[in-house]
Scaffold this motif. Structure first.
Motif, PDB file in Angstrom:
ATOM      1  N   ILE A 134       0.479   0.786   0.509  1.00  0.00           N
ATOM      2  CA  ILE A 134       0.955   0.870  -0.874  1.00  0.00           C
ATOM      3  C   ILE A 134       0.577  -0.422  -1.585  1.00  0.00           C
ATOM      4  O   ILE A 134       0.904  -1.510  -1.112  1.00  0.00           O
ATOM      5  CB  ILE A 134       2.483   1.056  -0.939  1.00  0.00           C
ATOM      6  CG1 ILE A 134       2.921   2.278  -0.138  1.00  0.00           C
ATOM      7  CG2 ILE A 134       2.942   1.147  -2.389  1.00  0.00           C
ATOM      8  CD1 ILE A 134       4.429   2.399   0.038  1.00  0.00           C
ATOM      9  N   ARG A 180      -4.147  -1.220   0.390  1.00  0.00           N
ATOM     10  CA  ARG A 180      -4.223   0.169   0.847  1.00  0.00           C
ATOM     11  C   ARG A 180      -5.100   0.301   2.082  1.00  0.00           C
ATOM     12  O   ARG A 180      -4.915   1.201   2.879  1.00  0.00           O
ATOM     13  CB  ARG A 180      -4.702   1.067  -0.291  1.00  0.00           C
ATOM     14  CG  ARG A 180      -3.673   1.154  -1.425  1.00  0.00           C
ATOM     15  CD  ARG A 180      -4.044   2.139  -2.507  1.00  0.00           C
ATOM     16  NE  ARG A 180      -5.416   2.050  -2.958  1.00  0.00           N
ATOM     17  CZ  ARG A 180      -5.884   1.143  -3.818  1.00  0.00           C
ATOM     18  NH1 ARG A 180      -5.073   0.221  -4.311  1.00  0.00           N
ATOM     19  NH2 ARG A 180      -7.151   1.162  -4.185  1.00  0.00           N
ATOM     20  N   TRP A 196      -0.362   5.006  -1.607  1.00  0.00           N
ATOM     21  CA  TRP A 196       0.184   4.955  -2.967  1.00  0.00           C
ATOM     22  C   TRP A 196      -0.303   3.691  -3.667  1.00  0.00           C
ATOM     23  O   TRP A 196      -0.548   2.672  -3.013  1.00  0.00           O
ATOM     24  CB  TRP A 196       1.713   4.902  -2.937  1.00  0.00           C
ATOM     25  CG  TRP A 196       2.395   6.033  -2.256  1.00  0.00           C
ATOM     26  CD1 TRP A 196       2.672   6.141  -0.911  1.00  0.00           C
ATOM     27  CD2 TRP A 196       2.918   7.218  -2.854  1.00  0.00           C
ATOM     28  NE1 TRP A 196       3.333   7.305  -0.657  1.00  0.00           N
ATOM     29  CE2 TRP A 196       3.500   7.995  -1.832  1.00  0.00           C
ATOM     30  CE3 TRP A 196       2.961   7.679  -4.154  1.00  0.00           C
ATOM     31  CZ2 TRP A 196       4.114   9.208  -2.077  1.00  0.00           C
ATOM     32  CZ3 TRP A 196       3.575   8.899  -4.407  1.00  0.00           C
ATOM     33  CH2 TRP A 196       4.138   9.652  -3.375  1.00  0.00           C
ATOM     34  N   VAL A 252       6.335   6.044  -5.056  1.00  0.00           N
ATOM     35  CA  VAL A 252       6.865   6.464  -3.751  1.00  0.00           C
ATOM     36  C   VAL A 252       8.379   6.594  -3.802  1.00  0.00           C
ATOM     37  O   VAL A 252       8.952   7.545  -3.254  1.00  0.00           O
ATOM     38  CB  VAL A 252       6.389   5.550  -2.604  1.00  0.00           C
ATOM     39  CG1 VAL A 252       6.948   4.162  -2.690  1.00  0.00           C
ATOM     40  CG2 VAL A 252       6.713   6.152  -1.249  1.00  0.00           C
TER      41      VAL A 252
END
Length: 116
Positions: free
Chosen positions: A16, A23, A68, A74
């Motif tokens: 995230i 990521r 995300w 999230v």
């Protein structure tokens, strides 16, 4: 009267972040979830009259296993999924904390809390 069901300090390594390397490499996160349910229909020792925290954990784990960009996304998605699975739950709160944000100068953590 109501019960408050809480799952606290759940630890995940997740992908995230707005930076590509976040990521790609992942980061450490902590998730806290709480929700209220009416206790009026509760029957002692009957799991069918409450919410299993194991089921809530599974929802969180699935969401934290996805990639995300934003903590807001999230946190809201976890809360929305909980509300969808248990429509009678209310006061759903999800806090997602990035334990080691990769921003120069930040020595603590960063978090987003979504309140339904």
């Amino acid at each position: 009267m109501s019960f408050v069901i809480r799952l606290e300090r759940l630890k995940f390594c997740a992908r995230i972040g707005v930076f590509d390397f976040e990521r790609e490499n992942g980061n450490d996160f902590e998730v806290n979830v709480s929700m209220k349910i009416d206790s009026g229909n509760f029957v002692s020792e009957s799991l069918d009259t409450t919410i299993s925290y194991a089921d809530v954990y599974e929802i969180v784990a699935v969401h934290m296993g996805r990639e995300w960009l934003l903590l807001e996304s999230v946190a809201k998605s976890i809360a929305d999924t909980i509300k969808q699975k248990w429509p009678t739950s209310y006061g759903v709160k999800v806090k997602v904390t990035k334990i080691h944000p990769p921003i120069e100068g930040i020595k603590g953590s960063c978090s987003v809390e979504y309140l339904d």
